[in-house]
Design a protein around this motif. Sequence first.
Motif, PDB file in Angstrom:
ATOM      1  N   MET A   1      -0.774   7.693 -25.507  1.00 50.11           N
ATOM      2  CA  MET A   1      -1.098   7.497 -24.024  1.00 50.11           C
ATOM      3  C   MET A   1      -0.956   6.042 -23.483  1.00 50.11           C
ATOM      4  SD  MET A   1      -1.925   9.187 -21.179  1.00 50.11           S
ATOM      5  CE  MET A   1      -2.652   8.709 -19.661  1.00 50.11           C
ATOM      6  N   LYS A   2      -1.284   5.033 -24.477  1.00 49.40           N
ATOM      7  CA  LYS A   2      -0.869   3.556 -24.250  1.00 49.40           C
ATOM      8  C   LYS A   2       0.560   3.414 -24.312  1.00 49.40           C
ATOM      9  CE  LYS A   2      -5.167   1.980 -26.535  1.00 49.40           C
ATOM     10  NZ  LYS A   2      -5.818   1.165 -27.680  1.00 49.40           N
ATOM     11  N   LEU A   3       1.244   3.916 -24.825  1.00 43.28           N
ATOM     12  CA  LEU A   3       2.802   3.616 -25.062  1.00 43.28           C
ATOM     13  C   LEU A   3       3.221   4.356 -23.734  1.00 43.28           C
ATOM     14  CD1 LEU A   3       3.736   4.804 -28.358  1.00 43.28           C
ATOM     15  CD2 LEU A   3       3.586   2.413 -27.799  1.00 43.28           C
ATOM     16  N   THR A   4       2.794   5.370 -23.285  1.00 37.71           N
ATOM     17  CA  THR A   4       3.323   5.844 -21.994  1.00 37.71           C
ATOM     18  C   THR A   4       3.130   4.873 -20.673  1.00 37.71           C
ATOM     19  OG1 THR A   4       3.057   8.236 -22.692  1.00 37.71           O
ATOM     20  CG2 THR A   4       3.364   8.027 -20.347  1.00 37.71           C
ATOM     21  N   ILE A   5       1.886   4.385 -20.682  1.00 40.75           N
ATOM     22  CA  ILE A   5       1.462   3.557 -19.605  1.00 40.75           C
ATOM     23  C   ILE A   5       2.336   2.296 -19.827  1.00 40.75           C
ATOM     24  CG2 ILE A   5      -0.459   1.912 -18.813  1.00 40.75           C
ATOM     25  CD1 ILE A   5      -2.486   4.196 -19.675  1.00 40.75           C
ATOM     26  N   ALA A   6       2.722   1.564 -21.040  1.00 41.67           N
ATOM     27  CA  ALA A   6       3.302   0.378 -21.243  1.00 41.67           C
ATOM     28  C   ALA A   6       4.831   0.953 -20.707  1.00 41.67           C
ATOM     29  CB  ALA A   6       3.522   0.139 -22.813  1.00 41.67           C
ATOM     30  N   ALA A   7       5.340   1.923 -21.090  1.00 44.95           N
ATOM     31  CA  ALA A   7       6.775   2.356 -20.633  1.00 44.95           C
ATOM     32  C   ALA A   7       6.858   2.294 -19.169  1.00 44.95           C
ATOM     33  CB  ALA A   7       7.158   3.682 -21.092  1.00 44.95           C
ATOM     34  N   LEU A   8       5.633   3.018 -18.606  1.00 50.57           N
ATOM     35  CA  LEU A   8       5.533   3.205 -17.090  1.00 50.57           C
ATOM     36  C   LEU A   8       5.335   1.431 -16.346  1.00 50.57           C
ATOM     37  CD1 LEU A   8       3.210   6.226 -16.267  1.00 50.57           C
ATOM     38  CD2 LEU A   8       5.840   5.866 -16.037  1.00 50.57           C
ATOM     39  N   ALA A   9       4.754   0.957 -17.137  1.00 49.76           N
ATOM     40  CA  ALA A   9       4.653  -0.597 -16.593  1.00 49.76           C
ATOM     41  C   ALA A   9       5.991  -1.501 -16.631  1.00 49.76           C
ATOM     42  CB  ALA A   9       3.498  -1.335 -17.350  1.00 49.76           C
ATOM     43  N   THR A  10       6.608  -1.066 -17.833  1.00 50.33           N
ATOM     44  CA  THR A  10       7.946  -1.971 -17.806  1.00 50.33           C
ATOM     45  C   THR A  10       8.998  -1.287 -17.001  1.00 50.33           C
ATOM     46  OG1 THR A  10       7.502  -1.983 -20.232  1.00 50.33           O
ATOM     47  CG2 THR A  10      10.065  -2.104 -19.660  1.00 50.33           C
ATOM     48  N   LEU A  11       8.770  -0.149 -16.620  1.00 51.16           N
ATOM     49  CA  LEU A  11       9.790   0.686 -15.747  1.00 51.16           C
ATOM     50  C   LEU A  11       9.335   0.177 -14.213  1.00 51.16           C
ATOM     51  CD1 LEU A  11      12.000   2.464 -14.907  1.00 51.16           C
ATOM     52  CD2 LEU A  11      10.277   4.345 -14.672  1.00 51.16           C
ATOM     53  N   LEU A  12       8.036   0.033 -13.955  1.00 56.18           N
ATOM     54  CA  LEU A  12       7.879  -0.327 -12.498  1.00 56.18           C
ATOM     55  C   LEU A  12       7.949  -1.851 -12.432  1.00 56.18           C
ATOM     56  CD1 LEU A  12       6.440   0.248  -9.934  1.00 56.18           C
ATOM     57  CD2 LEU A  12       4.106  -0.485 -10.984  1.00 56.18           C
ATOM     58  N   SER A  13       7.996  -2.542 -13.335  1.00 58.61           N
ATOM     59  CA  SER A  13       8.389  -3.989 -13.389  1.00 58.61           C
ATOM     60  C   SER A  13       9.774  -4.362 -13.279  1.00 58.61           C
ATOM     61  CB  SER A  13       7.954  -4.671 -14.595  1.00 58.61           C
ATOM     62  OG  SER A  13       8.196  -5.893 -14.585  1.00 58.61           O
ATOM     63  N   SER A  14      10.805  -3.368 -13.754  1.00 60.63           N
ATOM     64  CA  SER A  14      12.017  -3.600 -13.447  1.00 60.63           C
ATOM     65  C   SER A  14      12.521  -3.156 -12.004  1.00 60.63           C
ATOM     66  CB  SER A  14      12.839  -2.649 -14.762  1.00 60.63           C
ATOM     67  OG  SER A  14      12.747  -1.370 -14.591  1.00 60.63           O
ATOM     68  N   VAL A  15      11.792  -2.095 -11.645  1.00 60.64           N
ATOM     69  CA  VAL A  15      12.314  -1.492 -10.576  1.00 60.64           C
ATOM     70  C   VAL A  15      11.700  -2.600  -9.322  1.00 60.64           C
ATOM     71  CG1 VAL A  15      11.590   0.214  -8.681  1.00 60.64           C
ATOM     72  CG2 VAL A  15      11.923   0.830 -10.729  1.00 60.64           C
ATOM     73  N   LEU A  16      10.624  -3.249  -9.430  1.00 61.79           N
ATOM     74  CA  LEU A  16      10.396  -4.176  -8.505  1.00 61.79           C
ATOM     75  C   LEU A  16      10.997  -5.712  -8.778  1.00 61.79           C
ATOM     76  CD1 LEU A  16       6.439  -3.460  -8.631  1.00 61.79           C
ATOM     77  CD2 LEU A  16       7.980  -2.607  -6.858  1.00 61.79           C
ATOM     78  N   ALA A  17      11.475  -5.657  -9.869  1.00 64.99           N
ATOM     79  CA  ALA A  17      12.356  -7.093  -9.983  1.00 64.99           C
ATOM     80  C   ALA A  17      13.308  -7.225  -9.074  1.00 64.99           C
ATOM     81  CB  ALA A  17      12.527  -7.386 -11.600  1.00 64.99           C
ATOM     82  N   SER A  47      11.251 -10.450 -15.118  1.00 70.06           N
ATOM     83  CA  SER A  47      11.523  -9.107 -15.766  1.00 70.06           C
ATOM     84  C   SER A  47      12.909  -8.753 -15.963  1.00 70.06           C
ATOM     85  CB  SER A  47      10.893  -8.109 -14.862  1.00 70.06           C
ATOM     86  OG  SER A  47      11.261  -8.067 -13.601  1.00 70.06           O
ATOM     87  N   LEU A  48      13.254  -7.311 -16.442  1.00 68.55           N
ATOM     88  CA  LEU A  48      14.607  -7.159 -16.913  1.00 68.55           C
ATOM     89  C   LEU A  48      15.165  -6.891 -15.663  1.00 68.55           C
ATOM     90  CD1 LEU A  48      16.881  -6.478 -18.769  1.00 68.55           C
ATOM     91  CD2 LEU A  48      15.943  -4.212 -18.944  1.00 68.55           C
ATOM     92  N   LEU A  49      16.387  -7.316 -15.294  1.00 73.51           N
ATOM     93  CA  LEU A  49      17.220  -6.905 -14.129  1.00 73.51           C
ATOM     94  C   LEU A  49      18.065  -5.723 -14.618  1.00 73.51           C
ATOM     95  CD1 LEU A  49      18.545 -10.416 -13.008  1.00 73.51           C
ATOM     96  CD2 LEU A  49      16.908  -9.051 -11.771  1.00 73.51           C
ATOM     97  N   THR A  50      18.249  -4.802 -13.742  1.00 70.85           N
ATOM     98  CA  THR A  50      18.861  -3.682 -13.857  1.00 70.85           C
ATOM     99  C   THR A  50      20.109  -3.497 -12.844  1.00 70.85           C
ATOM    100  OG1 THR A  50      17.529  -2.251 -12.636  1.00 70.85           O
ATOM    101  CG2 THR A  50      17.296  -2.282 -15.131  1.00 70.85           C
ATOM    102  N   GLY A  51      21.092  -2.361 -13.178  1.00 71.29           N
ATOM    103  CA  GLY A  51      22.063  -2.078 -11.833  1.00 71.29           C
ATOM    104  C   GLY A  51      23.152  -3.204 -12.029  1.00 71.29           C
TER     105      GLY A  51
END
Length: 234
Positions: A1-17, A47-51
């Motif tokens: 569950m912690k890994l899932t939350i961490a992954a979601l946090a990373t994804l959310l951070s990259s989207v908001l970056a 955070s990581l830039l994407t696209g």
Amino acid sequence: MKLTIAALATLLSSVLATVYINNPVADTVWPHDGSPIEITWISSDDSLLTGTVIVQLMDGEDANNLLPVLTIASGIRADKKSISFTPPANLPGSSNYAVLITSSVDGPHYSHTFTAGDASITEPFSNSSKPSSKTSSSSSSTKESSTKESLTEETTSASDDEKSDKSSDDDKSDKSSDDEDTESESDEPESETESESESESESRDHDSSSSGAGRSQVAIGGFVGAAAIVAALF
């Protein structure tokens, strides 16, 4: 569950970056002597830039209504965070230039306005080049055009060669016809000469026959006269 939350946090951070341009800045002056410059950007929150991003040079007196001058690069990965660029030598001088980076993830981002170009150039910038990502396509089009021109030149050359060969054959035919006419004309005098020779020969034969007959008659007449003289004596 912690890994899932961490992954979601990373994804959310990259989207908001979001992209933040840290070069050029307000006091930047680009050279116009052919020297390359660096355009750099970072993530606004590290955070990581994407696209991907498109990098453009903009200009205009109204900071809220800048117009595109040229596209510097397109299809660049956002996480690359920098590109090298050599300003064109014919770029007009202005202190209202800005770099626009448009992200495929979060849209456009502008740099501070800065100074660039040659102040002695007052005419609007004209650039016929295309973004680097399309260079290969342009090169292919150029090669295709060159191939078509080459084929056209070869076809034209072959056609000219055929015409030349045909002309040569016609000349040979005309020359052959002229030679035949010349030979025919040459044969006619020979024939006439032979005919005249035969006529002269016949005439000489006739004269010879007539002369022989006359001499025979003279001889007979002399013989008869001599016989008459002898008879008279007796």
